[in-house]
Write a protein that holds these residues in place. Structure first.
Motif, short mmCIF file in Angstrom:
data_model
loop_
_atom_site.label_atom_id
_atom_site.label_comp_id
_atom_site.label_asym_id
_atom_site.label_seq_id
_atom_site.Cartn_x
_atom_site.Cartn_y
_atom_site.Cartn_z
N GLN A 72 1.02 -0.75 0.00
CA GLN A 72 -0.07 -0.03 -0.25
C GLN A 72 0.67 1.21 -0.13
N ALA A 73 1.99 0.76 0.35
CA ALA A 73 3.15 2.46 0.62
C ALA A 73 4.07 2.50 -0.85
N ASP A 74 3.36 2.14 -1.56
CA ASP A 74 4.32 2.07 -2.93
C ASP A 74 3.71 3.14 -3.20
N GLY A 75 2.97 3.62 -3.21
CA GLY A 75 2.43 5.09 -3.64
C GLY A 75 1.73 5.28 -4.31
N GLY A 76 0.65 6.06 -4.47
CA GLY A 76 -0.83 6.13 -6.60
C GLY A 76 -1.92 5.37 -6.24
N ALA A 77 -2.35 5.64 -6.60
CA ALA A 77 -3.49 5.12 -6.52
C ALA A 77 -4.15 4.43 -7.55
N THR A 78 -4.42 3.48 -7.01
CA THR A 78 -4.36 2.14 -7.33
C THR A 78 -6.41 1.49 -6.98
N ILE A 79 -6.87 0.46 -8.95
CA ILE A 79 -7.78 -0.04 -8.66
C ILE A 79 -7.94 -1.25 -7.74
N GLY A 80 -7.51 -1.48 -7.37
CA GLY A 80 -7.68 -2.56 -6.61
C GLY A 80 -6.30 -2.67 -5.37
N PRO A 81 -6.95 -3.50 -4.63
CA PRO A 81 -6.04 -3.42 -2.97
C PRO A 81 -4.74 -4.23 -3.43
N ALA A 82 -3.93 -3.04 -2.79
CA ALA A 82 -2.38 -3.34 -3.23
C ALA A 82 -2.10 -4.88 -1.83
N TYR A 83 -1.23 -5.98 -2.49
CA TYR A 83 -0.94 -7.51 -2.40
C TYR A 83 -1.00 -7.33 -0.67
N ASP A 84 -0.35 -6.40 0.55
CA ASP A 84 -0.03 -6.46 1.75
C ASP A 84 -1.78 -6.73 2.50
N GLN A 85 -2.00 -5.49 1.71
CA GLN A 85 -3.95 -5.16 2.17
C GLN A 85 -4.11 -6.60 2.08
N VAL A 86 -4.44 -7.41 0.78
CA VAL A 86 -5.44 -8.37 0.71
C VAL A 86 -5.13 -9.79 2.17
N ALA A 87 -3.36 -9.63 2.26
CA ALA A 87 -2.50 -10.43 3.67
C ALA A 87 -3.47 -9.77 4.92
N ALA A 88 -3.48 -8.64 5.01
CA ALA A 88 -4.05 -8.32 6.19
C ALA A 88 -4.73 -8.57 6.26
N LYS A 89 -6.18 -8.26 5.18
CA LYS A 89 -7.35 -9.59 5.66
C LYS A 89 -7.52 -10.46 5.62
N TYR A 90 -6.79 -11.31 4.90
CA TYR A 90 -7.22 -12.52 4.58
C TYR A 90 -6.26 -13.50 5.08
N ASN A 91 -5.38 -13.63 6.00
CA ASN A 91 -4.30 -14.53 6.15
C ASN A 91 -4.52 -13.83 7.95
N PRO A 92 -4.23 -14.67 8.51
CA PRO A 92 -4.41 -16.77 8.30
C PRO A 92 -5.58 -16.62 7.73
N ALA A 93 -5.64 -17.61 6.47
CA ALA A 93 -6.88 -17.91 5.73
C ALA A 93 -6.92 -19.54 5.32
N PRO A 94 -8.23 -19.20 5.82
CA PRO A 94 -8.14 -20.97 6.52
C PRO A 94 -9.03 -21.95 4.61
N ASP A 95 -9.14 -22.89 3.95
CA ASP A 95 -8.45 -23.51 3.23
C ASP A 95 -10.13 -22.99 2.25
N SER A 96 -10.98 -22.51 2.56
CA SER A 96 -12.00 -22.25 1.71
C SER A 96 -12.12 -20.82 0.93
N THR A 97 -11.25 -20.04 2.21
CA THR A 97 -10.40 -18.66 1.75
C THR A 97 -9.94 -18.99 0.69
N VAL A 98 -8.86 -19.37 0.59
CA VAL A 98 -8.05 -19.90 -0.23
C VAL A 98 -8.58 -20.15 -1.12
N ASP A 99 -9.96 -21.07 -1.42
CA ASP A 99 -9.97 -21.65 -2.58
C ASP A 99 -11.05 -20.18 -3.50
N ARG A 100 -11.70 -19.54 -2.71
CA ARG A 100 -12.48 -17.97 -2.93
C ARG A 100 -11.71 -17.17 -4.06
N ILE A 101 -10.47 -17.04 -2.63
CA ILE A 101 -9.42 -16.33 -3.50
C ILE A 101 -9.10 -16.43 -5.32
#
Length: 142
Positions: A72-101
């Motif tokens: 997220q700190a890499d700067g600039g607006a993006t359409i989708g979330p930064a990968y570290d934001q995805v990791a923060a939201k879903y980690n630890p992720a159960p298998d069902s969440t991984v499958d959904r992603i």
């Protein structure tokens, strides 16, 4: 007057050839260079984990970095979330969440991170998508 017509023709052809060039599709090359330079792990940085290296290569070889950044700190607006934001939201992720992603990457969709839909990637295999997801989930800040 005839001299200036010849000059105009010569200059016109010169400009035409210069504009067309002979170096191939510079737009595609430029686009590929920018995707590679903004891709996670581009340049000299690689991980010691072959699975991470594979994920980095898959991300760099696709259009992922069009909408996502590594941090997220890499700067600039993006359409989708930064990968570290995805990791923060879903980690630890159960298998069902991984499958959904994984399914979201392959099938696309919207609603989780806003109203802009995620582009589907139907040519990506489930194994490759799983490799990408596993890598992204390692990016959670401690």
């Amino acid at each position: 007057m005839k001299f200036s017509k010849n000059l105009v023709v010569i200059v016109s052809f010169t400009l035409l050839f210069a504009a067309c060039g002979s170096g191939g599709d510079k737009t595609a090359a430029s686009s590929k260079d920018s995707a590679t330079s903004t891709a996670p792990g581009s340049g000299a940085a690689t991980s010691s984990n072959p699975a991470d290296d594979k994920a980095i290569g898959l991300i760099a070889g696709s259009d992922c970095t069009t909408c996502h950044r590594l941090h997220q700190a890499d700067g600039g607006a993006t359409i989708g979330p930064a990968y570290d934001q995805v990791a923060a939201k879903y980690n630890p992720a159960p298998d069902s969440t991984v499958d959904r992603i994984i399914n979201k990457i392959i099938s696309g969709g919207s609603g989780v991170w806003g109203t802009v839909p995620m582009t589907p990637h139907p040519t990506l295999t489930k194994d490759d998508a799983k490799t990408i997801v596993a890598y992204i989930l390692t990016l959670k800040k401690q």
